[in-house]
Design an enzyme around this catalytic site. Structure first.
Site, PDB file in Angstrom:
ATOM      1  N   SER A   1      11.347  49.798  36.322  1.00 51.46           N
ATOM      2  CA  SER A   1       9.987  49.320  36.090  1.00 51.46           C
ATOM      3  C   SER A   1       9.897  47.821  36.363  1.00 51.46           C
ATOM      4  O   SER A   1      10.215  47.364  37.453  1.00 51.46           O
ATOM      5  CB  SER A   1       9.554  49.683  34.665  1.00 51.46           C
TER       6      SER A   1
ATOM      7  N   ASP B   1       4.248  59.801  37.649  1.00 52.02           N
ATOM      8  CA  ASP B   1       4.226  58.529  36.925  1.00 52.02           C
ATOM      9  C   ASP B   1       2.782  58.041  36.790  1.00 52.02           C
ATOM     10  O   ASP B   1       2.108  57.779  37.790  1.00 52.02           O
ATOM     11  CB  ASP B   1       5.065  57.497  37.688  1.00 52.02           C
TER      12      ASP B   1
ATOM     13  N   HIS C   1       7.210  58.260  34.159  1.00 50.90           N
ATOM     14  CA  HIS C   1       7.718  56.894  34.285  1.00 50.90           C
ATOM     15  C   HIS C   1       9.111  56.712  33.690  1.00 50.90           C
ATOM     16  O   HIS C   1       9.922  55.968  34.236  1.00 50.90           O
ATOM     17  CB  HIS C   1       6.746  55.928  33.605  1.00 50.90           C
TER      18      HIS C   1
END
Length: 291
Positions: A162, A234, A263
């Site tokens: 991320s 996601d 995610h």
């Protein structure tokens, strides 16, 4: 008599309009100075450690803060069976405790793993993080591995999830001597992420945004093999951003998309295929180094 209500309404509109303008300007000023509060979500409470899963040690890495004071980054060193190491850079939420289980997947593959908490996260010292400070923290971790641990750069894989993917890309661009880069569930730039959040589209992002995390520009200069991983369900970061990063990065490169993953659960959804993909990428990177 009929003019008084019209005059009153005009003044009311002017007052309301003025208040709205003041509120909007105040919000813009707030975002200029405090936009990192909408990017980083640290927690000081570490709920899970590697205890019981693997042998590990706490590490404390000194780094010079913006005030000139030496601050300490906290991390865990988890020694593995082989000589290859993963420098693990986590995302914008919680701390390294939330990343133990995933880090153990790399350990399972034989890697040593260094997880660090950026300043402001977990037990690390320092103020609330910024783009500049997390880049310095990643750099500090790199020098710890190559310096104090005496690990060859060609044996270090940089991993980021991320927001950590953006940090990993920045570090990899500065250290082309690294073995390889793994970027999971990450984005092209913070400017493009603004476009994914309708409420922030109300503000002049091109003017006020200074926490840029401009990965799409940096991947073009990478000098190492790179693996992009993303879940196709996601809802935080569209998987199309990994496709764009992949397209912009030079070869050798790989893209691994997982259809049913979100995610944070790509590895658990992909299962053995995730581990095999990482192993195959490591073989690719090792072959590239030894050519």
């Amino acid at each position: 008599m009929s003019k008084m209500p019209i005059t009153f309404l005009l003044k009311l509109v002017q007052i309301v309009g003025g208040l709205v303008a003041i509120a909007y300007l105040s919000a813009c000023i707030y975002l200029v100075f405090w936009q990192n509060r909408f990017i980083f979500f640290p927690s000081s409470i570490i709920e899970i450690t590697p205890a019981g899963l693997a042998s590990f040690e706490d590490v404390w890495l000194p780094v010079l803060g913006s005030s000139g004071k030496v601050e300490r980054i906290h991390g865990w060193w988890i020694p593995g069976e082989g000589k290859q190491t993963v420098l693990y850079l986590h995302g914008n939420g919680i701390n390294i405790g939330a990343n133990v289980n995933h880090a153990m997947r790399f350990h399972q593959l034989g890697f040593s793993v260094l997880l660090i908490d950026y300043r402001g996260y977990g037990r690390s010292e320092g103020d609330f993080p910024t783009e500049a400070s997390v880049y310095r923290d990643a750099e500090t971790a790199w020098h710890y591995l190559t310096g104090e641990r005496q690990i060859s750069a060609k044996d270090i894989f940089i991993y980021g999830h991320s927001l950590g993917g953006a940090i990993a890309i920045d570090l990899a661009a500065k250290h082309p001597e690294a073995a390889g880069l793994i970027v999971e569930s990450s984005f092209t730039s913070m400017r493009n992420m603004v476009n994914e959040r309708p409420v922030f589209q109300l503000f002049p992002a091109d003017i006020i945004l200074h926490q840029r995390f401009d990965s799409i520009s940096k991947v073009r200069s990478l000098k190492m093999p790179v693996l992009f991983i993303h879940g196709m369900l996601d809802t935080e970061i569209p998987y199309g951003m990994s496709k764009m990063l992949f397209a912009a990065a030079p070869s050798p490169k790989r893209l691994f998309l997982v259809p049913d993953a979100g995610h944070n659960n790509v590895a658990s959804i992909a299962g053995v295929e995730y581990l095999q993909t990482v192993q195959n990428f490591v073989r690719l990177a090792t072959h590239s180094i030894n050519k």
